[in-house]
Design an enzyme around this catalytic site. Sequence first.
Site, PDB file in Angstrom:
ATOM      1  N   ASP A 134     101.830  52.597  50.965  1.00 42.34           N
ATOM      2  CA  ASP A 134     102.666  53.660  50.181  1.00 42.34           C
ATOM      3  C   ASP A 134     104.040  53.948  50.651  1.00 42.34           C
ATOM      4  O   ASP A 134     104.567  53.849  50.250  1.00 42.34           O
ATOM      5  CB  ASP A 134     102.020  55.054  50.102  1.00 42.34           C
ATOM      6  CG  ASP A 134     102.163  55.925  48.866  1.00 42.34           C
ATOM      7  OD1 ASP A 134     102.800  55.290  47.690  1.00 42.34           O
ATOM      8  OD2 ASP A 134     102.216  57.312  49.085  1.00 42.34           O
ATOM      9  N   CYS A 191      95.773  50.932  22.994  1.00 44.96           N
ATOM     10  CA  CYS A 191      95.962  51.958  23.445  1.00 44.96           C
ATOM     11  C   CYS A 191      96.846  52.478  23.682  1.00 44.96           C
ATOM     12  O   CYS A 191      97.624  52.114  24.343  1.00 44.96           O
ATOM     13  CB  CYS A 191      94.009  52.157  24.378  1.00 44.96           C
ATOM     14  SG  CYS A 191      94.268  53.696  25.312  1.00 44.96           S
ATOM     15  N   CYS A 194      97.484  57.225  27.292  1.00 44.47           N
ATOM     16  CA  CYS A 194      97.855  58.305  28.216  1.00 44.47           C
ATOM     17  C   CYS A 194      99.050  58.689  27.596  1.00 44.47           C
ATOM     18  O   CYS A 194      99.629  59.853  28.204  1.00 44.47           O
ATOM     19  CB  CYS A 194      97.885  57.509  29.506  1.00 44.47           C
ATOM     20  SG  CYS A 194      98.947  55.629  29.078  1.00 44.47           S
ATOM     21  N   CYS A 214     107.771  63.715  35.734  1.00 47.83           N
ATOM     22  CA  CYS A 214     106.192  63.640  35.253  1.00 47.83           C
ATOM     23  C   CYS A 214     106.191  65.076  36.107  1.00 47.83           C
ATOM     24  O   CYS A 214     106.746  65.365  37.773  1.00 47.83           O
ATOM     25  CB  CYS A 214     106.502  62.851  36.447  1.00 47.83           C
ATOM     26  SG  CYS A 214     104.859  62.131  36.693  1.00 47.83           S
ATOM     27  N   CYS A 243      97.034  61.588  33.038  1.00 49.38           N
ATOM     28  CA  CYS A 243      97.122  60.530  32.265  1.00 49.38           C
ATOM     29  C   CYS A 243      96.544  59.087  32.773  1.00 49.38           C
ATOM     30  O   CYS A 243      95.514  58.267  32.285  1.00 49.38           O
ATOM     31  CB  CYS A 243      98.023  59.415  32.341  1.00 49.38           C
ATOM     32  SG  CYS A 243      98.731  59.472  34.746  1.00 49.38           S
ATOM     33  N   CYS A 247      92.224  57.739  30.024  1.00 46.76           N
ATOM     34  CA  CYS A 247      92.083  56.275  30.071  1.00 46.76           C
ATOM     35  C   CYS A 247      91.185  55.741  29.930  1.00 46.76           C
ATOM     36  O   CYS A 247      89.578  55.724  30.413  1.00 46.76           O
ATOM     37  CB  CYS A 247      93.001  55.164  31.766  1.00 46.76           C
ATOM     38  SG  CYS A 247      92.270  53.311  31.354  1.00 46.76           S
TER      39      CYS A 247
END
Length: 386
Positions: A134, A191, A194, A214, A243, A247
Amino acid sequence: MSEASLKKKIIAYSKSIGIDKIGFTTADVFTALKNRLKEQQELGYQSGFEKGSIEERTEPKRLFTEAQSILSIAIAYPSRMPNPPKGEKGNRRGIFCRASWGTDYHVVLRDKLEQLAAFIKEQKPEAETKIMVDTGELSDRAVAERAGIGFSGKNTAIITPEFGSYVYLGEMLTNISFEPDQPLEDGCGDCTKCLDACPTGALIEGGRLNAQKCLAFLTQTKDFLPDDYRSKIGNALYGYDTCQVVCPYNKKVDFHLHPELEPEPEVAKPKLVPLLTISNRQFKVTFGHVAGSWRGKKPLQRNALLALAHYKETTAVPDIIHVMTEDVRPVMRGTAAWTLGKIGTDEAFAAIKKAMENETDEDVLFEMDKGLQFEASHLQADKARE
């Protein structure tokens, strides 16, 4: 030992140490990602938390000259909290996003990758590795996508067939050349759940995120939260995963495979009022082991104030007044004043007016003015009811 045989051994060993998925890809340039990152930069969609230049983030050999392959790993984390504590009037609670419920995943994944690196070194002494989780320059998602861990969803998360998007990702560069795995086909189709559920419109289109809008990013900032977003974060203290929740691939997905990733209810859903005045030492003891602590206590305390505003928690007014008048940080004093106005009791408005007499910081005074603007709307509402 051949690379094919070593790959099989690595896969088997990875499962034995609790790695839920592993994939292999080349150390070639991430050309499509490079173009997308340049567009993100030009549009002003980046968060500012990104590490390294665009070249470093897309050209693995800039980070490790001898790199031939990249190993991507995924570890599943829980999506549901057993017996979560209930918040109620007079005892409201905030919440951390699911990715920060257990022990900091950076620590957990780095430990797994270090074990994996040691195993590879035992099998092939000339092996060299570089580990990232990360905080490295490479995009964990781009690596995982190319390594076949999952496909990149419209919510910008990697979605795996087995665990949905509730997975942590990490990678290892190595000088060993492995046969790459095949990427998965995009599974989102038509789809748009989200995109439709994003409260700020941060998901511009499928797979493109404006990080500046965000809520997951905004909960981690340290300045005043822009007005447009204050009423949208609800009781979120760190992160925001709507989000992911909406899903279809995450429906009924809930894996409890790693004890260290299990949520601690009082940490994952802490009481809001005690958080307002928590000491640095107590914050480190209570929250220091979770990923959501990385920015320190200030963003969480600011968000706790906004959560109390969201609940219009009148019982917290004395505690919020204390923050407005005693906290040395302008962001906390100003946010407390706005929160008092939002709650809207006579005591709250009187406290703001009194505090203005001694306040000297212009930003805080501006927030106090905004807090008092709620008084007019309250008066109008009272008249309408008469």
